[in-house]
Design an enzyme around this catalytic site. Structure first.
Site, PDB file in Angstrom:
ATOM      1  N   ASP A  70      44.619 -44.728  16.211  1.00  0.00           N
ATOM      2  CA  ASP A  70      44.932 -43.531  15.424  1.00  0.00           C
ATOM      3  C   ASP A  70      43.886 -43.368  14.337  1.00  0.00           C
ATOM      4  OD1 ASP A  70      45.850 -45.831  14.164  1.00  0.00           O
ATOM      5  OD2 ASP A  70      47.944 -45.232  14.197  1.00  0.00           O
ATOM      6  N   GLU A 129      50.603 -39.898  11.865  1.00  0.00           N
ATOM      7  CA  GLU A 129      51.546 -39.962  10.755  1.00  0.00           C
ATOM      8  C   GLU A 129      52.464 -38.745  10.648  1.00  0.00           C
ATOM      9  OE1 GLU A 129      52.102 -42.457   8.890  1.00  0.00           O
ATOM     10  OE2 GLU A 129      50.313 -43.724   8.906  1.00  0.00           O
TER      11      GLU A 129
END
Length: 377
Positions: A70, A129
């Site tokens: 990520d 997120e």
């Protein structure tokens, strides 16, 4: 080429960006990837919004092995005091995604030295997120015919030492679901409650009643979390609230349990609203934040590999109630996620969280050995 992992990590640490806004981050990654892949005719590359996919064509492929990282940061004001602290005000890599990206670049560099037998996909995924970027990419067809047969990924963990790798053969992270419930009554003067319909009181009843979900509806062996951390109602002391809004989260280790709790939250909210004679709006948003469920066979293989390495302290760990959108991709492709120790006193999402950079060389070395094994398997 030999990568300066520390420099790369510090460069990335200075430019954290919110999900789907990782423009500088993507540009930086593309520059490094271009340097590494120059002259490598077995490599293809795609972008999807702010994400990047790098595909290594195998020499005699039988499957595709995927590595996912990520790339987004958090809306946090950094307090580390580091010379290379964030230059983006109100943004910070407080969840270690700078470590994740640097590790991924290091692993990619290793796998580029010799064309692998099997295909390999390196995914630099945005918006972990906030928007479940993995789900967005999958649903938008970003993988195409590059979808892996096996998917692997890691997350840093502050309370584990450098050299620690931890995982298990079932669920590593919980699935999460946002809950927003709004009760709509009738406002009025505090002196005339009989002429109003107090939404604040109704919401209070709801908050107390949902506490029975975990204690009376959830199997104690399985567990679950229902937490409401925000309650907004009313404007002043002598006005009865017309609306009341409560905002919370559900966390479970299986999707079946999540659906059960979501059902009970909805039933209780509707029941309370009916008992007070008012309307209620219920928003349950799980999106791509499914439980991170490791494939048992692949997890056993990975754990056996790392357990055989003298440099690795393998930990068979319990699940954590933190959420991770890699769970969505693992619901589509079998794979494994694991913790990487970074040995820092501050927790994830803390404004002073600062990983031990010695974890970078360890991660690239040891995980690189595993990926080479998978690439030739």
């Amino acid at each position: 080429m030999t990568l300066d992992l520390i420099k790369i990590r510090r460069d990335l640490h200075q430019i954290p960006e919110i999900g789907l806004e990782e423009f500088k981050t993507q540009a930086y990654l593309l520059e490094r990837i271009a340097e590494m892949t120059e002259g490598k005719d077995f490599v293809e590359q795609r972008t999807w919004r702010t994400g990047i996919l790098v595909f290594l064509h195998g020499s005699a492929p039988e499957k595709t092995i995927g590595w996912r990282t990520d790339i987004d940061g958090l809306p946090i004001v950094e307090e580390t005091g580091l010379d290379f602290k964030s230059i983006h005000e109100g943004r910070m890599h407080a969840c270690g995604h700078d470590i994740h990206m640097t590790t991924a670049l290091g692993l990619l560099d290793q796998m580029l030295q010799v064309q692998p037998k099997n295909n390999m996909l390196f995914l630099f995924q945005p918006a972990e997120e906030n928007e479940a970027g993995g789900m967005l990419m999958y649903e938008d067809g970003a993988f195409g015919d590059w979808l892996p047969d096996e998917f692997y990924g890691l997350h840093v963990r502050p309370d584990f030492k450098v050299g620690d790798i931890a995982t298990n053969t079932n669920t590593l992270f919980a699935g999460t679901c946002e809950v927003l419930v709004t009760f709509k009554g009738k406002g009025g003067h505090a002196a005339f409650p009989h002429e109003a319909n107090d939404a604040l009181v109704a919401a209070s009843y709801f908050i107390t009643q949902v506490q029975t979900i975990v204690s009376r509806n959830v199997d104690p062996i399985q567990g679950g979390v229902v937490t409401f951390g925000s309650f907004h109602a009313g404007t002043t002391n002598n006005v009865i609230a017309e609306t009341a809004e409560v905002y919370g989260t559900i966390r479970t280790l299986t999707q079946e349990m999540s659906l059960l709790i979501q059902k009970r939250v909805r039933q209780i909210a509707e029941g309370v609203a009916a008992s007070f004679g008012m309307e209620v709006d219920i928003m349950l948003k799980q999106g791509g934040y499914l439980p991170v469920e490791n494939n048992p066979a692949l997890a056993k293989e990975l754990m056996a590999f790392f357990d055989a390495s003298p440099a690795v302290n393998l930990i068979d760990c319990l699940p954590a109630m933190t959420g991770e959108d890699f769970g969505y991709l693992l619901s589509k492709v079998p794979g494994v996620m694991f913790w990487l120790g970074i040995d820092t006193p501050y927790a994830l999402h803390h404004p002073k969280m600062s990983p031990n950079e010695e974890a970078l060389a360890f991660a690239v070395s040891e995980i690189g050995k595993f990926l080479k094994y998978k690439a030739e398997d």
